[in-house]
Structure formats: structure tokens, C-alpha cells
Write an enzyme that holds these catalytic residues in place. Structure first.
Site, PDB file in Angstrom:
ATOM      1  N   GLY A  26       0.798  -1.231   0.000  1.00  0.00           N
ATOM      2  CA  GLY A  26       0.000   0.000   0.000  1.00  0.00           C
ATOM      3  C   GLY A  26       0.826   1.274   0.000  1.00  0.00           C
ATOM      4  O   GLY A  26       1.886   1.368  -0.631  1.00  0.00           O
ATOM      5  N   ASP A  46       7.383  -4.049   9.206  1.00  0.00           N
ATOM      6  CA  ASP A  46       6.031  -4.480   8.847  1.00  0.00           C
ATOM      7  C   ASP A  46       5.754  -5.837   9.499  1.00  0.00           C
ATOM      8  O   ASP A  46       6.654  -6.645   9.689  1.00  0.00           O
ATOM      9  CB  ASP A  46       5.903  -4.601   7.316  1.00  0.00           C
ATOM     10  CG  ASP A  46       4.457  -4.543   6.845  1.00  0.00           C
ATOM     11  OD1 ASP A  46       4.092  -3.532   6.203  1.00  0.00           O
ATOM     12  OD2 ASP A  46       3.689  -5.491   7.139  1.00  0.00           O
ATOM     13  N   ASP A  69       5.561  -6.356  14.564  1.00  0.00           N
ATOM     14  CA  ASP A  69       4.198  -5.896  14.798  1.00  0.00           C
ATOM     15  C   ASP A  69       4.308  -4.613  15.621  1.00  0.00           C
ATOM     16  O   ASP A  69       4.789  -4.645  16.758  1.00  0.00           O
ATOM     17  CB  ASP A  69       3.448  -6.988  15.577  1.00  0.00           C
ATOM     18  CG  ASP A  69       2.042  -6.575  15.955  1.00  0.00           C
ATOM     19  OD1 ASP A  69       1.686  -5.387  15.811  1.00  0.00           O
ATOM     20  OD2 ASP A  69       1.291  -7.452  16.427  1.00  0.00           O
ATOM     21  N   TYR A  94      -9.013   1.045  10.299  1.00  0.00           N
ATOM     22  CA  TYR A  94     -10.308   1.200  10.989  1.00  0.00           C
ATOM     23  C   TYR A  94     -10.778  -0.123  11.601  1.00  0.00           C
ATOM     24  O   TYR A  94     -11.716  -0.159  12.372  1.00  0.00           O
ATOM     25  CB  TYR A  94     -11.359   1.768  10.022  1.00  0.00           C
ATOM     26  CG  TYR A  94     -11.411   1.023   8.719  1.00  0.00           C
ATOM     27  CD1 TYR A  94     -10.692   1.459   7.601  1.00  0.00           C
ATOM     28  CD2 TYR A  94     -12.158  -0.148   8.599  1.00  0.00           C
ATOM     29  CE1 TYR A  94     -10.714   0.749   6.416  1.00  0.00           C
ATOM     30  CE2 TYR A  94     -12.184  -0.854   7.420  1.00  0.00           C
ATOM     31  CZ  TYR A  94     -11.461  -0.411   6.334  1.00  0.00           C
ATOM     32  OH  TYR A  94     -11.476  -1.137   5.166  1.00  0.00           O
ATOM     33  N   TYR A 157     -12.186   5.359  15.571  1.00  0.00           N
ATOM     34  CA  TYR A 157     -11.065   5.438  14.613  1.00  0.00           C
ATOM     35  C   TYR A 157     -10.767   6.901  14.281  1.00  0.00           C
ATOM     36  O   TYR A 157      -9.622   7.356  14.346  1.00  0.00           O
ATOM     37  CB  TYR A 157     -11.441   4.654  13.352  1.00  0.00           C
ATOM     38  CG  TYR A 157     -10.630   4.966  12.108  1.00  0.00           C
ATOM     39  CD1 TYR A 157      -9.340   4.452  11.941  1.00  0.00           C
ATOM     40  CD2 TYR A 157     -11.163   5.757  11.085  1.00  0.00           C
ATOM     41  CE1 TYR A 157      -8.600   4.741  10.798  1.00  0.00           C
ATOM     42  CE2 TYR A 157     -10.431   6.040   9.945  1.00  0.00           C
ATOM     43  CZ  TYR A 157      -9.148   5.534   9.799  1.00  0.00           C
ATOM     44  OH  TYR A 157      -8.430   5.819   8.671  1.00  0.00           O
ATOM     45  N   LEU A 189      -9.427   7.988  -0.488  1.00  0.00           N
ATOM     46  CA  LEU A 189      -9.694   7.433  -1.822  1.00  0.00           C
ATOM     47  C   LEU A 189      -8.453   6.917  -2.537  1.00  0.00           C
ATOM     48  O   LEU A 189      -8.358   7.030  -3.762  1.00  0.00           O
ATOM     49  CB  LEU A 189     -10.397   8.480  -2.706  1.00  0.00           C
ATOM     50  CG  LEU A 189     -11.715   9.063  -2.192  1.00  0.00           C
ATOM     51  CD1 LEU A 189     -12.259  10.091  -3.195  1.00  0.00           C
ATOM     52  CD2 LEU A 189     -12.742   7.962  -1.939  1.00  0.00           C
ATOM     53  N   VAL A 190      -7.511   6.353  -1.774  1.00  0.00           N
ATOM     54  CA  VAL A 190      -6.293   5.821  -2.397  1.00  0.00           C
ATOM     55  C   VAL A 190      -6.379   4.293  -2.448  1.00  0.00           C
ATOM     56  O   VAL A 190      -6.556   3.637  -1.412  1.00  0.00           O
ATOM     57  CB  VAL A 190      -5.034   6.258  -1.606  1.00  0.00           C
ATOM     58  CG1 VAL A 190      -3.779   5.647  -2.225  1.00  0.00           C
ATOM     59  CG2 VAL A 190      -4.926   7.778  -1.585  1.00  0.00           C
TER      60      VAL A 190
END
Ligand SMILES: NC(=O)c1ccc[n+]([C@@H]2O[C@H](COP(=O)([O-])OP(=O)(O)OC[C@H]3O[C@@H](n4cnc5c(N)ncnc54)[C@H](O)[C@@H]3O)[C@@H](O)[C@H]2O)c1
Length: 271
Positions: A26, A46, A69, A94, A157, A189-190
Site C-alpha cells: 500500500g 512491517d 508488529d 479502521y 477510529y 480514496l487511495v
């Protein structure tokens, strides 16, 4: 290999070292690729193993991975030992499909706090002393458009992302004299794994993108990476404490949508 500016090799981060959380996929992955294309040695932390991240090595950058983590404390010594000039606190989520606050289970609030806010405090505090000693740095926090407007069904969130926005401003004031800048990027909106618009938006609805954002959509992770590159580099050396919205204009346009017949409305009849 994309020919987008974000990945075009340059000298914007030559000799710099960066830590990017959530950089396996992402937005975080796009940021790691962009920083490396601009000469930075990037350490991606990650929860997933780091796969192949494609970037042009001409500027001498590198990307290595550390499986971690972010919810687990303490922060691994490898992150401090990397001696980063740039920290991108990118992990956030979220976590559940939308449901009303009245029906939230309180354990969800702790999970949301952990994945959107607590790890940023921990990692930032662990890396700040090194940045101070070395005379400066740049910290970039990923928030969301919903830190600035409502998102029904995800009130907790949005509250933690708003907290991150305010942490960004106050910390910027505190550490500015040490040469450390702190800014936020608020995406919307990505297209990513977290919000896969390619599958979320049915084919027949795609023509509606121009009504959902002034610049249409969806945006791509590279669109965020370009702004992160700006904030990490000396191009933004007099910029701190603020938020850059990378959202095609959804934040600034509020509820206004273009009418099919021309003009705009903030009272659409068929939302
Ligand atoms: N995509 C969007 O339009 C959008 C909108 C608003 C906000 N954001 C914010 O941008 C940031 C990145 O979003 P994205 O869409 O790229 O997310 P994503 O879920 O697609 O990718 C997140 C990355 O973080 C890693 N990760 C998840 N949990 C982790 C953990 N506990 N420890 C370490 N790594 C972990 C994942 O493996 C993945 O590589 C987030 O903070 C998100 O809230 C994105």
C-alpha cells in the site's frame, strides 16, 4: 518500473536514512520505493515479510525489511540502530466494518488506540533522541480525511486519527528548535489493500468517480509517496506542524458534488 516522478531517481534524499512502518504494501510500500529511488537507505518495519519492492537503484538507495508488529513493545533495537533521519508512521486501520458507537464492544477502542495512535507515540519517542543528537530529522504521520470530517460508523477510529493530527502539531512546536520537523498526510480514496476500490466499486458505478472527488479517482499510493518525499526532503525545510491532504479534493470540497445538469449542489437528491 513506473515512470512517475515519485520513482524517478533523484538526489532528494541522498545519504539519508529512513524508517517506514507498514511499508510492505500500500501507501507505505510506495513511500519506501520513492525514498529509495531518491537515495535513502530505507528500513521497512512491517508485520508481514517484505517482498520484492521495485525501485530504480541509480541514486544509491536501498530497502531492507524488519518483521515487526508495531503493537508489540518495546521498539526493536534495529530501528534505533538504523539512525534514521526520516520516520514515517504509516500503520493505521479502521479494523471493522462500520457499526454504530452504541454497539461497539469496548475492547475495540483499545485495538483502535493501539493500531492508530499508541505505536506512533512509542516509536517516535524511541527515535527522537537520535534525531536530536544528529541535529534534525523529519517525521511524517499518516492520518486520514476523517481526522478532519465525520465518518459515521467509525467514530473511535476518527478520534484517534484526530489525536494524531494534534500530536503532530504540538510535537512540531516542541522539537522544531532541535531541527526536527513533524507533519501529517491525510489521505482519502487511495487504492490499497485496506481500501481496494477496484473491487469495492462495481464497474457500472465507476463513471461516478468525478462526483465523489474534484479530481476523480481513485488515487494511487504513488500520489501519497510524492508528498511524503516532499515532506522528508529539504524541499519542505520550512514546513512543520501541518497536514497535507492527499484526497483528490474531498476534504476541501466538503459535501459539494457536481450536478449531471451542470453546476454543483451540497444537497444531492440521490446520494
Ligand atoms: N488508502 C487510503 O485511501 C487511506 C485513507 C485514509 C487513511 N489512510 C491511512 O494511510 C495509512 C496506510 O494505509 P494503506 O491503505 O496503505 O494501508 P494497508 O492496510 O493497505 O497497508 C498497511 C501496511 O501496514 C502493515 N501492517 C498492518 N498492521 C501492522 C502492524 N500491526 N505492525 C506492522 N505493520 C502492520 C500491513 O502489512 C501493510 O503492509 C494508514 O495509516 C491509513 O489509516 C489510507
Amino acid at each position: 518500473m513506473s515512470n512517475l516522478m515519485a520513482y524517478t531517481p533523484g538526489a532528494m534524499l541522498t545519504g539519508r536514512r529512513a524508517v517506514v512502518t507498514g511499508g510492505a504494501q500500500g501507501i507505505g510500500a510506495a513511500i519506501a520505493r520513492s525514498f529509495a529511488a531518491h537515495g535513502a537507505d530505507v528500513l521497512v518495519a512491517d508485520i508481514e515479510p517484505l517482498g520484492e519492492l521495485d525501485f530504480d537503484p541509480t541514486a544509491g538507495g536501498s530497502v531492507t525489511g524488519l518483521e515487526w508488529d508495531v503493537s508489540a513493545s518495546p521498539c526493536p533495537p534495529e530501528l534505533v540502530d538504523h539512525r534514521p533521519d526520516v520516520l514515517v508512521n504509516n500503520v493505521g486501520h479502521y479494523l471493522r466494518p462500520p457499526h454504530t458507537f452504541a454497539t461497539n464492544e469496548p475492547s475495540l477502542w483499545d485495538e483502535l488506540h493501539e493500531i492508530n495512535f499508541a505505536h506512533v507515540l512509542r516509536l517516535t519517542q524511541a527515535l527522537l533522541p537520535g534525531m536530536t543528537e544528529r541535529g534534525g530529522g523529519s517525521i511524517v504521520n499518516l492520518t486520514t480525511v476523517e481526522a478532519h470530517r465525520a465518518i459515521p460508523g467509525h467514530s473511535v477510529y476518527s478520534a484517534y486519527k484526530a489525536a494524531l493530527t494534534q500530536f503532530t502539531s504540538s510535537l512540531a512546536a516542541e522539537v522544531g528548535p532541535s531541527g526536527i520537523r513533524v507533519n501529517a498526510i491525510a489521505p482519502d480514496l487511495v487504492e490499497t489493500v485496506q481500501v481496494p476500490y477496484a473491487s469495492l466499486v462495481p464497474e457500472e458505478d465507476r463513471e461516478l468517480w468525478p462526483t465523489w472527488s474534484p479530481l476523480g479517482g481513485p488515487g494511487r499510493p504513488e500520489d501519497v509517496a510524492g508528498v511524503a518525499l516532499f515532506l522528508a526532503s529539504d524541499l519542505s525545510r520550512f514546513v512543520t506542524g501541518g497536514t497535507i491532504h492527499v484526497d483528490g479534493g474531498t476534504h476541501s470540497s466538503g459535501g459539494w458534488v457536481p450536478r449531471r445538469s451542470g453546476g454543483w449542489t451540497n444537497r444531492p437528491r440521490n446520494p
